[in-house]
Design a protein around this motif. Structure first.
Motif, PDB file in Angstrom:
ATOM      1  N   GLY A  52       0.727  -1.341  -0.101  1.00  0.00           N
ATOM      2  CA  GLY A  52      -0.057  -0.048   0.082  1.00  0.00           C
ATOM      3  C   GLY A  52       0.820   1.217  -0.027  1.00  0.00           C
TER       4      GLY A  52
ATOM      5  N   HIS B 120      -2.738  -4.358   0.166  1.00  0.00           N
ATOM      6  CA  HIS B 120      -3.236  -2.903  -0.489  1.00  0.00           C
ATOM      7  C   HIS B 120      -3.787  -1.827   0.655  1.00  0.00           C
ATOM      8  CE1 HIS B 120      -2.905  -4.612  -4.521  1.00  0.00           C
ATOM      9  NE2 HIS B 120      -3.484  -5.749  -4.071  1.00  0.00           N
ATOM     10  N   ARG B 121      -3.153  -2.089   1.786  1.00  0.00           N
ATOM     11  CA  ARG B 121      -3.616  -1.057   2.938  1.00  0.00           C
ATOM     12  C   ARG B 121      -2.712   0.215   2.668  1.00  0.00           C
ATOM     13  NH1 ARG B 121      -3.357  -5.000   7.663  1.00  0.00           N
ATOM     14  NH2 ARG B 121      -1.540  -5.831   6.453  1.00  0.00           N
ATOM     15  N   ASN B 122      -3.517   1.363   2.454  1.00  0.00           N
ATOM     16  CA  ASN B 122      -2.641   2.625   2.595  1.00  0.00           C
ATOM     17  C   ASN B 122      -2.666   3.181   3.939  1.00  0.00           C
ATOM     18  OD1 ASN B 122      -2.554   2.579  -0.301  1.00  0.00           O
ATOM     19  ND2 ASN B 122      -4.572   3.406  -0.432  1.00  0.00           N
TER      20      ASN B 122
END
Length: 492
Positions: free
Chosen positions: A40, A80-82
């Motif tokens: 991310g 996909h963790r921002n």
């Protein structure tokens, strides 16, 4: 030691938040040891914002705490963790605050509730490897670093927003007039420099409501720094009209009302910028017998100068109604002449250096100096411990045209190239057209073929299926695939 309660000028050091780093991560699950990049992005850092708050009347908070920092952005994560956004730091300032840079040049004049300026922009978050993936770079093994937030030193200078400014000698009765005309209760006493801060009062006359402010401590030479008036003359700059408060009962033998008026006018003229403001003269303290007699003597001489004159007494309130309506008339006319539709809140942001040319190249002391918003930002984003990240930087600089420009200017292999400033930039040895980064993995620059190497071919799949039919007791399909891969690697 006296503790200040009113501060109208401070130096403020602001630090915006740093952007969070992106992360290089690969999705993994059973039978998919390399399921694809899923790193991310880092979150952006918080900005520092100055916003006009009608409830704030002084800059004293920044006098005590002159360094302010916004929150950093969060780091990205796999899956996909921002990263989270850093919170903006909103600093409330009084209406009429000027923001000046270190050279004393005005950045913005903050007038009107809610008007705000972003004085320090938070840093961008770095991209994770999922965002960097492309058809040629299928599994980036790197991510971009977050950018540092802007750091800035500014001066905040308050100019009180008032409709009417009262000027006059110390103890002329300006504070008493404000107290008599409004509900303000300033400190009042019969000695010089009673007032150490500008006093504000709200006055209503008929249908017009307006604000009145006094300028403390004006004496002869105030425009040159004498007395206290030079500290506060700026507070009459925004006034629609100036009211001279003249003491009719001064006990000083070398003073007279007309001379006092001339002295104050001379100081206003030397300060500058106030020539076009309407003037009214209030002859104060006519409740004192000698004061009324003095007013009768000088009133015709002052009116002969084309000025409106009102004999008044703050103590007995005589003449205050006429004075308040005369001030209201000027304020109403000024407002009518400047009627504008209510505008939405304005947000001003500093212009970046990249608004002109994308980069410039100069030669200083046998060093090629590359400067510009994009190349300097890309350098800040690069993790130089990762060769693939360095190769990505080389690709970006090459696409921007930095390499071609250096060659055109006569740069030779091995020359020192600095991106940024000479004392704080990043130094490279110029090596044109050299592959880097992903090339160490056996592929072209900016390309990664690890997916191709790890992806099972049709031949491998058939071999695993055949071996699975002859598997030993208790062997799973994964065990068979691992045994077949080991056997294939052992082959010469």
């Amino acid at each position: 030691m006296a503790v200040p309660t009113f501060v109208d000028r401070v130096v403020l050091h602001v630090h915006a938040g740093r952007g969070g780093n992106g992360v290089a991560s690969v999705h993994r699950e059973k039978f998919k040891p390399l399921g694809g990049p899923d790193g991310g992005n880092g979150g952006p850092g918080g900005s520092v914002i100055l916003r006009v708050d009608p409830d704030v009347t002084t800059l004293i908070d920044y006098h005590h705490s002159p360094v302010r920092r916004a929150e950093h952005g969060g780091q990205g994560a796999g899956g996909h963790r921002n990263g989270g956004h850093g919170d903006d730091l909103v600093l409330p300032v009084p209406d009429g605050t000027l923001v000046l840079d270190e050279r004393g040049e005005m950045i913005v004049d903050l007038v009107g509730a809610g008007t705000e300026v972003v004085v320090a922009q938070g840093g961008r978050g770095g991209l994770g490897n999922a965002a960097l993936a492309s058809a040629k770079r299928k599994a980036p093994g790197f991510a971009l670093l977050g950018e540092p937030g802007e750091e800035l030193t500014v001066a905040l200078e308050l100019k009180v927003v008032a409709d009417i400014g009262l000027v006059g000698y110390p103890s002329a009765g300006k504070s008493s007039l404000i107290a008599a005309l409004s509900r303000a209760r300033p400190k009042i006493a019969d000695y010089p420099f009673t007032t150490l801060v500008p006093n504000l009062g709200v006055v209503t006359a008929g249908d017009t409501t307006y604000t009145v402010a006094d300028v403390p401590g004006l004496i002869e030479g105030a425009s040159e720094g004498k007395g206290l008036g030079h500290e506060f003359l700026r507070h009459v700059e925004r006034c629609a009209a100036i009211v001279h408060v003249v003491d009719m009962a001064t006990m000083e033998p070398d003073r007279n009302p007309v001379a006092d008026l001339d002295v104050i006018e001379n100081e206003l003229s030397r300060y500058g910028g106030l020539e076009g403001r309407p003037r009214i003269v209030a002859l104060n303290k006519i409740d004192v017998p000698d004061g009324r007699d003095m007013a009768d003597i000088v009133i015709d001489e002052i009116r002969a100068r084309g000025l409106r004159v009102f004999p008044v007494s703050a103590a007995s309130r005589e003449g205050l109604r006429e004075l308040s309506f005369a001030m209201a008339e000027i304020v109403a006319a000024e407002r009518a002449a400047h009627v504008v539709e209510e505008a939405p809140r304005i947000v001003l942001r500093p212009r970046g250096r990249g608004d002109a040319a994308e980069f410039t190249i100069s030669q200083e002391n046998d060093v090629w100096l590359v400067q510009g918003d994009k190349p300097e930002r890309w350098v800040r984003q690069t993790d130089f411990s990762n060769e693939e990240a360095v190769g990505f930087l080389a690709d970006r600089l090459n696409r921007l045209g930095v390499e071609d420009r250096l060659l055109a200017l006569g740069a030779a292999e091995g020359d020192a190239v600095v991106i940024g400033s000479l004392d704080g930039g990043v130094v490279f040895d110029f090596k044109p057209m050299v592959d880097a980064g992903a090339s160490v993995l056996g592929s072209r620059r900016g390309e990664d073929n690890r997916f191709e190497e790890r992806r099972p071919s049709e031949q491998r799949r058939r071999a695993i299926e055949s071996a699975y039919d002859d598997r030993g007791e208790g062997e799973t399909r994964a065990d068979v695939a691992r045994r077949e891969d080991d056997a294939r690697r052992d082959q010469p």
